[in-house]
Scaffold this motif. Structure first.
Motif, PDB file in Angstrom:
ATOM      1  N   TRP A 219      -7.365  -4.728  -0.521  1.00 48.80           N
ATOM      2  CA  TRP A 219      -6.669  -3.784  -1.406  1.00 48.80           C
ATOM      3  C   TRP A 219      -5.892  -4.551  -2.486  1.00 48.80           C
ATOM      4  O   TRP A 219      -5.762  -4.082  -3.610  1.00 48.80           O
ATOM      5  CB  TRP A 219      -5.699  -2.914  -0.626  1.00 48.80           C
TER       6      TRP A 219
ATOM      7  N   TRP B 161       0.808  -1.220   0.000  1.00 51.44           N
ATOM      8  CA  TRP B 161       0.000   0.000   0.000  1.00 51.44           C
ATOM      9  C   TRP B 161       0.843   1.273   0.000  1.00 51.44           C
ATOM     10  O   TRP B 161       0.305   2.354  -0.266  1.00 51.44           O
ATOM     11  CB  TRP B 161      -0.989   0.002   1.176  1.00 51.44           C
TER      12      TRP B 161
ATOM     13  N   ASN C 254      -2.120  -8.935   5.488  1.00 48.09           N
ATOM     14  CA  ASN C 254      -2.851  -8.062   6.414  1.00 48.09           C
ATOM     15  C   ASN C 254      -4.344  -8.167   6.161  1.00 48.09           C
ATOM     16  O   ASN C 254      -4.803  -7.998   5.027  1.00 48.09           O
ATOM     17  CB  ASN C 254      -2.439  -6.607   6.186  1.00 48.09           C
TER      18      ASN C 254
ATOM     19  N   HIS D 224      -2.293  -6.515   1.538  1.00 48.17           N
ATOM     20  CA  HIS D 224      -3.407  -6.055   2.369  1.00 48.17           C
ATOM     21  C   HIS D 224      -4.700  -6.425   1.640  1.00 48.17           C
ATOM     22  O   HIS D 224      -4.890  -6.042   0.481  1.00 48.17           O
ATOM     23  CB  HIS D 224      -3.321  -4.532   2.550  1.00 48.17           C
TER      24      HIS D 224
ATOM     25  N   GLU E 167      -1.411  -6.620  16.217  1.00 47.19           N
ATOM     26  CA  GLU E 167      -0.906  -5.246  16.259  1.00 47.19           C
ATOM     27  C   GLU E 167      -1.782  -4.393  17.159  1.00 47.19           C
ATOM     28  O   GLU E 167      -3.008  -4.460  17.087  1.00 47.19           O
ATOM     29  CB  GLU E 167      -0.887  -4.663  14.842  1.00 47.19           C
TER      30      GLU E 167
ATOM     31  N   ASP F 175       5.599   0.243   7.358  1.00 46.87           N
ATOM     32  CA  ASP F 175       4.162   0.505   7.233  1.00 46.87           C
ATOM     33  C   ASP F 175       4.028   2.017   7.123  1.00 46.87           C
ATOM     34  O   ASP F 175       4.021   2.717   8.135  1.00 46.87           O
ATOM     35  CB  ASP F 175       3.388  -0.030   8.443  1.00 46.87           C
TER      36      ASP F 175
HETATM   37  C1  LRH Z   1      -3.155   0.779  11.225  1.00 53.39           C
HETATM   38  C2  LRH Z   1      -1.990   0.186  10.460  1.00 53.39           C
HETATM   39  C3  LRH Z   1      -2.095  -1.290  10.197  1.00 53.39           C
HETATM   40  C4  LRH Z   1      -2.426  -1.420   8.738  1.00 53.39           C
HETATM   41  C5  LRH Z   1      -2.713  -0.057   8.300  1.00 53.39           C
HETATM   42  C6  LRH Z   1      -2.348   0.193   6.879  1.00 53.39           C
HETATM   43  O1  LRH Z   1      -2.906   2.117  11.521  1.00 53.39           O
HETATM   44  O2  LRH Z   1      -0.806   0.529  11.099  1.00 53.39           O
HETATM   45  O3  LRH Z   1      -0.853  -1.917  10.341  1.00 53.39           O
HETATM   46  O4  LRH Z   1      -3.416  -2.293   8.474  1.00 53.39           O
HETATM   47  O5  LRH Z   1      -1.978   0.767   9.155  1.00 53.39           O
END
Ligand code: LRH
Ligand code: MN
Length: 388
Positions: A68, A21, A92, A65, A179, A286
């Protein structure tokens, strides 16, 4: 004395995973700025990610992700990555962009919504099987905005139930990475707000549940390297989401806002024996490059992690331990600062040359022709962003 051969070997072994992303358009609620040449699909995102590895030699995997990066054939996407010299890394899940998740996903009061969320997590496990991904990364936007909106304890029970259902379906070589984040998009409670909550849920789940430390997810002033040292000692640090921030979850380039903090974090990684790929700690970026060119920003970010790591590896550990044992406060601090104040760029440039890479990856990418190529080729279609 520092063993320079060991330092070189450790730096050559350092691997940083880049997020798909980061190559797509991103922004804030105020504006998402489109940039020329931005990918239109996961295949083009992976092609851009491969450029980061081409010039740094240190970014061989790409995080996906979902949705996406949804495609009809994940096996083919994985083959595309392999053909470009990279691999698919962490998957993700995304439980923060569906209207059904307004009041939460796995912690939602409505069992129908919780069931829908679980189905998405199971779908991500299937995708991991198709791409050969080792890790499922779970960040939940779940939380509340007003006191009384929902029962804090009931939400923890629902969260725990969902996590154990997913954990039970993990393949033998797969891990669940949880996370945490202090706030946003929820502004009163967040169901996984801090490292302690994530750690406690991971202990409840089992040995293949590990915590993700996103460096942008803490209250200002939080000593992140303490959290890293603690989780490494407990063998529950699974991964980093590297970025930097001046205020909140700014998702800026790692090391840009606070290179000294990144150095202190990487020193605890080195001290904890967690640098080597076999340590099981995954180093990921990230980030969102809202205004800056995305591929160079990712290359710069990899270099920033390499520089912080090189400085951490140059800490004279025996001298530091001796000063610490002697209670020599200033002496101990000086040992660390000597390493931090060392210019490691010539060392890293030499290591790149030894690997047959250009010593200056930023300059090499800039003159590679690739920036112009993608702007010329990627005309039409819909540029990728934070929507499926
Ligand atoms: C949430 C986060 C998570 C991802 C997104 C892109 O803030 O850190 O790791 O899913 O950003
Ligand atoms: Mn993150």
């Amino acid at each position: 004395m520092v063993d320079s051969t060991a330092v070189a070997a450790a730096l050559n072994a350092l691997r940083i995973e880049v997020p798909s992303w980061a190559f797509a358009n991103s922004g804030t609620r105020f504006k998402v700025f489109a940039q020329p040449g931005v990918p239109r699909d996961p295949y083009e995102k992976i092609a851009d990610a491969a450029q980061v590895h081409r010039f740094t030699g240190a970014a061989p995997t790409v995080s996906l992700h979902i949705p996406w990066d949804a495609v009809s054939d994940y096996g083919d996407l994985a083959k595309h990555a392999t053909d470009l010299g990279v691999g698919i890394g962490v998957v993700n899940a995304n439980l923060f962009q569906d209207d059904d998740y307004r009041l939460g996903s796995v912690a939602h009061a409505d069992p129908r919504v919780r069931g829908k969320a679980l189905d998405h997590l199971y779908e991500c496990l299937d995708i991991m099987a198709a791409t050969g991904s080792p890790d499922l990364k779970l960040w939940f936007a779940d939380g509340t905005n007003y006191p009384g909106q929902d029962d804090i304890r009931d939400r923890q029970d629902r969260l725990a139930e969902a996590l154990s259902a997913v954990y039970a379906r993990l393949g033998d070589a797969q891990r669940l990475l949880l996370e945490y984040k202090l706030f946003e998009p929820a502004f009163y409670t967040t169901d996984v707000p801090d490292w302690g909550t994530a750690y406690a849920h991971c202990l409840e789940l089992g040995p293949r549940a590990k915590v993700v430390v996103d460096t942008g997810h803490h209250a200002p002033g939080t000593n992140i390297e303490f959290i890293v040292a603690f989780l490494l000692r407990a063998e529950r640090l699974g991964a980093f989401d590297f970025n930097s921030r001046f205020y909140a979850d700014d998702d800026l380039m790692v090391g840009a806002a606070d290179p000294f903090q990144l150095f202190r974090i990487m020193y605890e990684v080195v001290r904890g024996g967690a640098l080597a790929p076999e340590s099981g700690v995954t180093f990921m970026l990230d980030q969102c490059h809202n205004i800056e060119p995305k591929i160079p920003a990712q290359i710069r970010s990899v270099l920033n992690v390499q520089e912080a790591t090189a400085k951490a590896l140059l800490v004279d550990r025996p001298a530091l331990s001796a000063a610490q044992r002697a209670g020599d406060v200033l002496g101990a601090n000086a040992v660390l600062m000597d390493a931090y104040n060392t210019d490691v760029r010539p060392l890293l440039a030499r290591l790149r040359e030894d690997q047959g890479l250009d010593p200056d990856p930023m300059a090499a990418y800039a003159r590679s022709g690739y920036p112009e190529k993608i702007v010329a080729e990627r005309v039409g279609g819909r540029q990728a962003g934070w929507e499926a």
